[in-house]
Design an enzyme around this catalytic site. Structure first.
Site, PDB file in Angstrom:
ATOM      1  CG  ASP A  51      24.619 -10.457 -41.553  1.00  0.00           C
ATOM      2  OD1 ASP A  51      24.266 -11.361 -42.338  1.00  0.00           O
ATOM      3  OD2 ASP A  51      24.417 -10.519 -40.318  1.00  0.00           O
ATOM      4  CE1 TYR A  56      20.551 -10.292 -35.826  1.00  0.00           C
ATOM      5  CE2 TYR A  56      21.675  -9.120 -37.585  1.00  0.00           C
ATOM      6  CZ  TYR A  56      21.628 -10.162 -36.676  1.00  0.00           C
ATOM      7  OH  TYR A  56      22.656 -11.068 -36.638  1.00  0.00           O
ATOM      8  CD  GLN A 162      26.248 -13.696 -39.571  1.00  0.00           C
ATOM      9  OE1 GLN A 162      25.902 -12.922 -38.688  1.00  0.00           O
ATOM     10  NE2 GLN A 162      25.715 -13.665 -40.780  1.00  0.00           N
ATOM     11  CG  LEU A 193      34.631  -5.315 -31.554  1.00  0.00           C
ATOM     12  CD1 LEU A 193      34.210  -3.860 -31.736  1.00  0.00           C
ATOM     13  CD2 LEU A 193      36.139  -5.430 -31.483  1.00  0.00           C
ATOM     14  CE  LYS A 201      31.927   2.692 -26.380  1.00  0.00           C
ATOM     15  NZ  LYS A 201      30.910   2.565 -27.466  1.00  0.00           N
ATOM     16  NE  ARG A 214      26.203  -3.547 -24.673  1.00  0.00           N
ATOM     17  CZ  ARG A 214      26.888  -2.555 -25.260  1.00  0.00           C
ATOM     18  NH1 ARG A 214      28.177  -2.700 -25.503  1.00  0.00           N
ATOM     19  NH2 ARG A 214      26.290  -1.428 -25.593  1.00  0.00           N
ATOM     20  N   GLY A 266      29.791  -4.256 -35.757  1.00  0.00           N
ATOM     21  CA  GLY A 266      28.600  -3.470 -35.468  1.00  0.00           C
ATOM     22  C   GLY A 266      28.971  -2.009 -35.284  1.00  0.00           C
ATOM     23  CB  ALA A 267      29.031   0.876 -36.685  1.00  0.00           C
ATOM     24  CD  GLN A 272      30.128   2.862 -32.356  1.00  0.00           C
ATOM     25  OE1 GLN A 272      29.200   2.362 -32.990  1.00  0.00           O
ATOM     26  NE2 GLN A 272      30.206   2.763 -31.040  1.00  0.00           N
TER      27      GLN A 272
END
Length: 299
Positions: A51, A56, A162, A193, A201, A214, A266-267, A272
């Site tokens: 996706d 993005y 979504q 997450l 983490k 973030r 997400g990775a 991951q």
């Protein structure tokens, strides 16, 4: 990989999908070769739904490279119109995405958010036209409230929604999930997450680079950040008791609900991707669910 049906009459899709926002650079820059390797690792492991979106960043271009050599035929490819929601804007968004992805069609095209500046009827009619033209196999929406879902569905039934959904953010339980259940709309849950709060983490002293969202998101600042990290620590203890990482535990909690068709993970690396796989097939007893709510101060 477990598969679930997307909506009442949609296709079978994997219970885990790869969300491409982190790969595109939304949470810090990712090297293109690493992005391609991560996409390949996901598809090879059975995470065959990918996706992405206009918004993005570099993700569609990375996917355009990664889906060569047979990988396109092995994945369910979803993207979104993110910016201009006029009929012309949605069409232009589709053409730009097809060009960057280097494909003739996508499997799912979605409206990225509710736009009050354009009548929803015109938006949905354009989506239906793109489907009829073979540019997309299925249509859906993203980040809609329950009332907005109802308005859109009355114009044209669609296969998926979504929304953001995770242990910290359960707002969709009030109106979005009931609407999806009523109409048989598949749910592709993003941000499972909580953008990293549910990974174990980070500490209160963590400083995120300026190109990572973030670094400015309120939930990663000050007392709010410290509080959520404390809660995550309590959840991590429950996860250990169940033989899972916090990451796996948080994803499994979402998948416990059959209304959730797919969890978008997400990775930023193949490692991951591998960490997500044990989350599929996990079950919870009522006492375990009660313990989760107690750990979060909801009991």
């Amino acid at each position: 990989m477990e598969h679930r049906q997307m909506g009442k009459d949609g296709p079978q899709i994997p219970a885990l999908g790869l969300g491409a926002w982190p790969l595109g650079g939304g949470m810090g820059r990712v090297d293109e070769n690493t992005a391609v390797d991560t996409i390949h690792a996901a598809i090879d492991s059975g995470i065959t739904l990918i996706d992405t979106a206009q918004a993005y960043k570099d993700s569609e271009a990375f996917l355009g490279r990664a889906l060569a050599n047979g990988y396109r035929d092995r994945c369910f490819l979803a993207t979104k119109a993110s910016f201009d929601f006029s009929s012309q804007g949605i069409r232009a968004g589709m053409e730009n995405s097809l060009r960057d992805l280097k494909v003739d069609y996508v499997d799912l095209y979605q409206l990225h958010r509710w736009d009050s500046g354009t009548p929803i009827g015109a938006q949905m009619e354009t989506m239906v036209q793109l489907q009829a033209e073979g540019k997309t196999r299925y249509i859906g929406v993203s980040n809609y409230t329950g009332a907005q879902l109802e308005q859109a569905y009355q114009v044209a039934p669609f296969h998926s929604d979504q929304p953001g959904y995770n242990l910290f953010d359960r707002h969709i339980e009030a109106d979005v999930l009931p609407a999806c259940r009523e109409h048989g709309i598949g749910v592709l849950a993003h941000s499972p997450l909580a953008k990293g709060l549910l990974t174990g983490k980070y500490t209160a002293e963590t400083v995120f680079p300026s190109d990572d969202e973030r670094s400015w998101l309120p939930s990663f600042q000050g007392e709010s950040f410290r509080h959520d990290l404390d809660v995550a620590g309590r959840l991590e203890a429950l996860a250990r008791d169940k033989g899972l990482t916090l990451v796996q535990f948080a994803i499994a909690w979402l998948l416990r609900d059959p209304a959730i068709t797919c969890v978008l993970v997400g990775a930023k690396s193949p490692a991951q991707v591998a960490d997500y796989l044990p989350a599929v097939g996990v079950t919870f007893s009522q006492s375990e669910l009660d313990a989760i709510d107690a750990a979060m101060g909801l009991a």
